[in-house]
Design a protein around this motif. Structure first.
Motif, PDB file in Angstrom:
ATOM      1  N   GLU A   1      14.108  -5.204   0.070  1.00 44.89           N
ATOM      2  CA  GLU A   1      12.839  -5.635   0.651  1.00 44.89           C
ATOM      3  C   GLU A   1      12.986  -6.659   1.759  1.00 44.89           C
TER       4      GLU A   1
ATOM      5  N   ALA B   1       9.055  -0.298  15.334  1.00 43.38           N
ATOM      6  CA  ALA B   1       8.088   0.297  16.249  1.00 43.38           C
ATOM      7  C   ALA B   1       6.677  -0.143  15.883  1.00 43.38           C
ATOM      8  N   HIS B   2       6.415  -0.183  14.581  1.00 43.66           N
ATOM      9  CA  HIS B   2       5.104  -0.669  14.157  1.00 43.66           C
ATOM     10  C   HIS B   2       4.930  -2.129  14.552  1.00 43.66           C
TER      11      HIS B   2
ATOM     12  N   TRP C   1       5.964  -3.604  17.199  1.00 43.50           N
ATOM     13  CA  TRP C   1       5.521  -3.767  18.602  1.00 43.50           C
ATOM     14  C   TRP C   1       4.028  -3.629  18.695  1.00 43.50           C
TER      15      TRP C   1
ATOM     16  N   ARG D   1      -3.531 -13.610   6.452  1.00 41.67           N
ATOM     17  CA  ARG D   1      -4.098 -12.255   6.349  1.00 41.67           C
ATOM     18  C   ARG D   1      -4.092 -11.776   4.914  1.00 41.67           C
TER      19      ARG D   1
ATOM     20  N   LYS E   1      -7.237 -10.786   2.549  1.00 45.15           N
ATOM     21  CA  LYS E   1      -7.338  -9.525   1.819  1.00 45.15           C
ATOM     22  C   LYS E   1      -7.684  -9.775   0.355  1.00 45.15           C
TER      23      LYS E   1
ATOM     24  N   THR F   1     -11.214  -9.702   0.247  1.00 40.91           N
ATOM     25  CA  THR F   1     -11.864  -8.393   0.324  1.00 40.91           C
ATOM     26  C   THR F   1     -11.804  -7.651  -0.992  1.00 40.91           C
ATOM     27  N   LEU F   2     -10.826  -8.028  -1.822  1.00 42.05           N
ATOM     28  CA  LEU F   2     -10.779  -7.434  -3.151  1.00 42.05           C
ATOM     29  C   LEU F   2     -12.131  -7.594  -3.813  1.00 42.05           C
TER      30      LEU F   2
ATOM     31  N   GLN G   1       0.193  -9.418  -3.742  1.00 43.78           N
ATOM     32  CA  GLN G   1      -0.293  -8.117  -3.257  1.00 43.78           C
ATOM     33  C   GLN G   1      -0.119  -7.026  -4.307  1.00 43.78           C
ATOM     34  N   ARG G   2       1.022  -7.046  -4.972  1.00 38.27           N
ATOM     35  CA  ARG G   2       1.274  -6.032  -6.007  1.00 38.27           C
ATOM     36  C   ARG G   2       0.301  -6.167  -7.156  1.00 38.27           C
TER      37      ARG G   2
ATOM     38  N   ARG H   1      -2.582  -7.384  -7.028  1.00 34.04           N
ATOM     39  CA  ARG H   1      -3.886  -6.935  -6.558  1.00 34.04           C
ATOM     40  C   ARG H   1      -3.978  -5.406  -6.630  1.00 34.04           C
ATOM     41  N   ILE H   2      -2.899  -4.753  -6.217  1.00 32.50           N
ATOM     42  CA  ILE H   2      -2.858  -3.294  -6.275  1.00 32.50           C
ATOM     43  C   ILE H   2      -2.950  -2.810  -7.729  1.00 32.50           C
ATOM     44  N   ARG H   3      -2.214  -3.495  -8.596  1.00 35.05           N
ATOM     45  CA  ARG H   3      -2.205  -3.088 -10.007  1.00 35.05           C
ATOM     46  C   ARG H   3      -3.613  -3.156 -10.596  1.00 35.05           C
TER      47      ARG H   3
ATOM     48  N   CYS I   1      -6.422  -3.127  -8.979  1.00 33.74           N
ATOM     49  CA  CYS I   1      -7.285  -2.163  -8.296  1.00 33.74           C
ATOM     50  C   CYS I   1      -7.123  -0.765  -8.893  1.00 33.74           C
ATOM     51  N   ILE I   2      -5.869  -0.381  -9.137  1.00 32.54           N
ATOM     52  CA  ILE I   2      -5.602   0.941  -9.701  1.00 32.54           C
ATOM     53  C   ILE I   2      -6.156   1.028 -11.127  1.00 32.54           C
TER      54      ILE I   2
END
Lengths: 335, 250
Positions: free
Chosen positions: B6, B50-51, B53, B74, B78, B81-82, B219-220, B222-224, B226-227
């Motif tokens: 990571e 590339a992202h 840039w 940021r 977020k 926004t949860l 973040q994880r 939060r994802i957990r 949410c799911i």
């Protein structure tokens, strides 16, 4: 024409994972008669080349705007599609909508196209299990499960494309759209989004590749991977064009025209493929040999130059074919 | 497997640039020997650049510290926004900045971590009793106040705040005590990593690592959550729980 026969024997596998994923998903639709050769050709993937300017890095073959390109691929095959590509970290509502989009597709009986399941290539999600909170997924490296959490833990964007309604595109429509896609790519007219300026596409990409080899800057691993992908693609290109001369077996002017022009183009693409296959043997994947040695570099520059010249001629034929498909010649002409 | 590498994710910080070069070299060597994971990582890295840039078009900062600040901020937005509001962050920030975390600066002795629930809900906290260096206590106080106020004049707004606070409380619980302290110092006290390093008697690189790791953990989590909610919602609405198609040809 050098009359080289194509070396490839297995036409059910490709190094272009985007086309493999599109083919894998549409097998579940009414257009399951399209084989991998058809999909490689009609989507234009068989005619792609995407080269990193600095060192021919490993990301080249997949460094295109995936959401846009896959939608275009499916458009060419006569499908409406759906796209999710929220940027990470993904807000909860977007995550829910993305998972829902995949589940809705599976409920309709069609796997969802995704990126970077087990390896950073395109793959398919073909099942879900809310109790275990996992997707059933497959790509070229593995068949297994991916937890919803792992799926959500994406990089860049949380990407998925799902196949929607199948439209009754005729084979004429499909061929016309394919040719336009192929020529847009060849002439660098294709939209590249953030990759513009870093990766060169189409005919220009050969020059870029040659320049890197001249400077002896080719990354061994990346170079060999790009050759794998592009040589495999051109073998499919030649096969696709050759198949048109068999599949378009009618007697009218259009069928005859397609056979003629596609047959001419096929010869040039066979030649392109033969040069690239030779280069593939020079730099075996994954080790990639030694692209900076004088002998190897000079030989590959020679092969790339020839490949480009042959491809130019092939493109010319495809332009003639497209003009013809847009304005058929008169069947009978008295003058 | 993903987690091990990571360190190369986008938005990483200045010290990672150093690692990246070394890692890159290692990855290239491994990839050439046919190591699939290393090869995959190289592909991801180049794509991520590339992202990057694209990102730099809108937010161009050469100072790694600013990048961290931005990314963290940021991330925190977020979090807001949860719970479907972004009004929360400035609001909480204002309160906490004005009164509270000055106490972190005074380097109180490290307390034992207390689960939030152990501060009994029956207790009626007053601002003077709050240890403003303890996120748990701050959140408890704020949620209690919000809960009280929700019964009064502007119930909708206060209920919303209550939801926000509870959401953040549950998220921050995925962090270790020390991680949370550093995370909070960054957000609420506007301390830069150098100051934080001094405060916590550690190195700047360590602070970067901790902040980066904490951000990912939050973040994880939060994802957990949410799911978890999503799956329950689906189950309640009677939709299919499982469907697996025949194996695709790919």
């Amino acid at each position: 024409m050098n009359g080289q026969k194509l070396k490839k024997e297995n036409w059910t596998e490709t190094w272009t994972s985007a086309a493999a994923a599109v083919h894998g998903s549409i097998k579940y639709t009414d257009k399951n008669y399209l084989d991998l050769v058809d999909v490689m050709g009609l989507t234009g993937h068989a005619f792609r080349i995407n080269i990193d300017k600095k060192e021919i890095n490993v990301a080249g073959p997949t460094s295109f705007p995936g959401g846009y390109l896959l939608r275009k691929n499916l458009t060419n095959l006569g499908f409406i599609s759906n796209l999710a590509d929220p940027t990470v970290p993904v807000p909860p509502d977007k995550l829910e909508q993305t998972i829902a989009l995949i589940q809705e597709s599976i409920d309709r009986g069609i796997p969802a196209i995704v990126f970077d399941l087990f390896i950073p290539e395109f793959g398919l999600i073909y099942g879900y299990d809310d109790e275990e909170k996992v997707f059933h997924a497959k790509d070229s490296s593995k068949d297994g499960v991916v937890s919803y959490e792992e799926f959500a833990d994406a990089r860049g964007v949380l990407y998925t494309t799902t196949v929607g309604e199948s439209l009754p595109h005729s084979k004429y429509e499909m061929l016309r759209m394919a040719l336009e896609t192929i020529l847009d790519h060849a002439h660098g007219r294709e939209w590249q989004a953030v990759f513009k300026g870093k990766y060169d596409i189409g005919l220009k990409a050969y020059d870029t590749w040659i320049k890197v080899m001249e400077k002896r800057c080719g990354d061994a691993n990346g170079n060999s991977y790009n050759i794998q992908v592009v040589s495999d693609a051109r073998e499919f290109a030649a096969k696709f064009l050759h198949n048109l001369t068999i599949k378009w077996d009618g007697t009218n002017i259009v069928e005859r025209g397609v056979r003629k022009f596609a047959g001419e183009a096929a010869k040039h693409y066979e030649e392109v493929a033969s040069y690239l296959v030779e280069m593939r043997e020079l730099f075996p994947f994954p080790h990639g040999g030694d692209p900076s040695s004088k002998e190897n570099a000079e030989r590959s520059i020679e092969l790339l130059k020839r490949a480009k010249e042959a491809e130019k001629k092939g493109i010319k034929q495809l332009e003639i074919l497209l003009d013809f498909m847009k304005n058929y010649y008169a069947e009978k002409w008295v003058n | 497997m993903k987690a091990e590498l990571e360190i190369l994710a986008p938005f990483e910080q200045e010290h990672d640039i150093f690692y990246e070069k070394r890692f890159n070299q290692q990855l290239v060597e491994k990839a050439r020997k046919g190591d699939q994971e290393a090869f995959s990582e190289l592909v991801r890295m180049h794509r991520a650049k590339a992202h990057g840039w694209a990102y730099s078009v809108t937010k161009d900062s050469f100072l790694a510290e600013d990048i961290v600040q931005e990314a963290l901020f940021r991330a925190f937005l977020k979090l807001g926004t949860l719970l479907e509001t972004d009004k929360f962050t400035p609001w909480l920030r204002q309160i906490v900045r004005n009164q509270a975390l000055m106490s972190i600066r005074s380097s109180k002795p490290i307390r034992q971590e207390q689960p939030f629930t152990s501060i009994g809900p029956s207790k009626n906290p007053s601002p003077s009793e709050i240890d403003w260096g303890d996120m748990d206590q701050i959140l408890f106080y704020l949620s209690h106040t919000a809960s009280e106020k929700s019964k009064q004049a502007n119930p909708e707004e206060h209920l919303m705040r209550l939801n926000v606070i509870q959401g953040i409380r549950s998220l921050l619980h995925c962090l270790s005590f020390r991680e949370r302290k550093i995370f909070e110092a960054y957000f609420f006290d506007d301390l830069n990593p150098f100051e934080i390093a001094k405060l916590f008697d550690t190195t700047k690189a360590n602070v970067y690592n901790t902040i980066s790791r904490s951000r990912k953990k939050v973040q994880r989590e939060r994802i957990r959550l949410c799911i978890h909610e999503y799956v329950q919602k689906r189950a309640n609405s009677g939709l299919a729980k499982r469907k697996v198609l025949s194996k695709p040809d790919i």
